[in-house]
Each structure stands twice: as structure tokens, then as C-alpha cells.
Design a protein around this motif. Structure first.
Motif, PDB file in Angstrom:
ATOM      1  N   ARG A 124       0.669  -1.098  -0.117  1.00 37.63           N
ATOM      2  CA  ARG A 124      -0.129  -0.027  -0.096  1.00 37.63           C
ATOM      3  C   ARG A 124       0.780   1.332   0.058  1.00 37.63           C
ATOM      4  O   ARG A 124       0.637   2.286  -0.614  1.00 37.63           O
ATOM      5  N   LEU A 125       1.836   1.312   0.693  1.00 38.03           N
ATOM      6  CA  LEU A 125       2.843   2.331   0.769  1.00 38.03           C
ATOM      7  C   LEU A 125       3.558   2.580  -0.569  1.00 38.03           C
ATOM      8  O   LEU A 125       3.618   3.889  -0.996  1.00 38.03           O
ATOM      9  N   TRP A 126       3.870   1.481  -1.355  1.00 39.08           N
ATOM     10  CA  TRP A 126       4.566   1.671  -2.659  1.00 39.08           C
ATOM     11  C   TRP A 126       3.502   2.330  -3.524  1.00 39.08           C
ATOM     12  O   TRP A 126       3.687   3.076  -4.396  1.00 39.08           O
ATOM     13  N   THR A 127       2.178   1.842  -3.621  1.00 37.10           N
ATOM     14  CA  THR A 127       1.233   2.309  -4.278  1.00 37.10           C
ATOM     15  C   THR A 127       1.074   4.007  -4.130  1.00 37.10           C
ATOM     16  O   THR A 127       0.878   4.810  -4.976  1.00 37.10           O
ATOM     17  N   THR A 128       0.920   4.328  -2.876  1.00 37.38           N
ATOM     18  CA  THR A 128       0.742   5.652  -2.517  1.00 37.38           C
ATOM     19  C   THR A 128       1.906   6.664  -2.997  1.00 37.38           C
ATOM     20  O   THR A 128       1.767   7.599  -3.448  1.00 37.38           O
TER      21      THR A 128
END
Length: 175
Positions: free
Chosen positions: A148-152
């Protein structure tokens, strides 16, 4: 009942073998970071990293205690220079004596070398999530979701957290 007993014995042997494998991985020589993305089972593998931390996107993992004191674990994106891959590195525990003031930490500005090991959590827990795109940094979180962090952040990143071994860039790293 006999079949369930046999199943439990078999499962116990499998778990013992798995724990033995993880213990061997924790004492093995660190592997090169470029082998990390292709691993089928990365859990507990030691990795040697060389690169830079992204201080602007730090995460503070809340509700962590050490020695009866409350605190947070500091996690920061780290770009490995060998692969260009982004990796979420847990730099250790920081005390949080006053909830009105965020814990203070520093981030090395230059490239660093560090050894870390892949932490794969045993399972996900139910969490209430805020919208990460509207949050200020550093973000206070109660669970880590690297994907989720990498997507954000619109980055290609490794799917698991790496826990840094004690060294110059870590805080209290007594895993």
C-alpha cells in the motif's frame, strides 16, 4: 480421533523443520540485494543493502513497548543502489515519553551500508485505515502494509519489511 492425532504430529514436525530453516537463515551470510525480488520464500533471509533512506516518508509503527516503556518503531523507505528497488527498512524502536510530541529521529543523508533480514508477519489483523494520501509525514500507523505504501508513493517496492540489524543507522533493534 486417531487421524487428527496423526495430523497434529505431522504438523508439529513440519513446524519444527520450518523453524530450523528460519534459524539457519538468520545466521547465514547476508545475500546480495539483487537476489531478493526473485525469492519464493524470503522469510528471515539476511540481506546486505547499500543505498539511501527517504527521510520525507517515514512511518512510526505505534503501540510498541520495550522494558515497560511505550514507543514506536521507525520504518523508512530505502532505495537500494544495486537494484533500484525500494525496500521498507525498520530501523528500530524509539521511546515516546509524551504523546503530544512526536519522537525525534535523524536520517543519514548519504548512502549507507547495512545488513537486515526479511520479516514476514504471521498474518494480518483488522485495522481501521485513514487515507494515506491526505496524511502528513511522518505517518503514525498501527500496521505495516508495504504494498500500500509503494502504491501511495508511486514506486516499485519489495513486498515485505526488512528489519535492520544493530548498527550505526539503527535505534533499539532488539528483535
Amino acid at each position: 480421533m486417531v487421524a487428527l492425532g496423526c495430523w497434529q504430529l505431522t504438523r508439529g514436525a513440519e513446524k519444527t523443520a520450518l523453524l530450523h530453516t528460519y534459524a539457519e537463515r538468520r545466521v547465514a551470510e547476508p545475500m546480495a540485494s539483487n537476489a531478493l525480488p526473485g525469492l519464493e520464500d524470503p522469510a528471515f533471509r539476511r540481506v546486505r543493502l547499500h543505498g539511501q533512506f527517504d527521510a520525507a516518508h517515514s512511518l512510526l509503527l505505534d503501540n510498541r513497548q520495550r522494558g515497560g516503556k511505550v514507543g514506536v518503531e521507525l520504518l523508512q523507505p530505502f532505495q537500494d543502489q544495486a537494484t533500484g528497488l525500494w525496500i521498507l527498512v525498520n530501523r528500530g524502536w524509539l521511546p515516546w515519553p509524551d504523546r503530544r510530541t512526536p519522537p525525534q529521529f535523524t536520517t543519514p543523508e548519504l548512502a549507507v551500508n547495512l545488513d537486515a533480514w526479511v520479516y514476514v508477519p504471521p498474518g494480518a489483523t483488522f485495522q481501521l485505515h485513514a487515507d494515506p494520501s491526505s496524511a502528513t509525514w511522518p505517518q503514525l500507523v498501527t500496521a505495516i502494509e508495504p504494498a500500500r505504501l509503494w502504491t501511495t508513493l508511486d514506486r516499485e517496492g519489495f513486498a515485505h519489511e526488512l528489519r535492520a540489524e544493530p548498527g550505526a543507522v539503527t535505534y533499539q533493534a532488539d528483535w
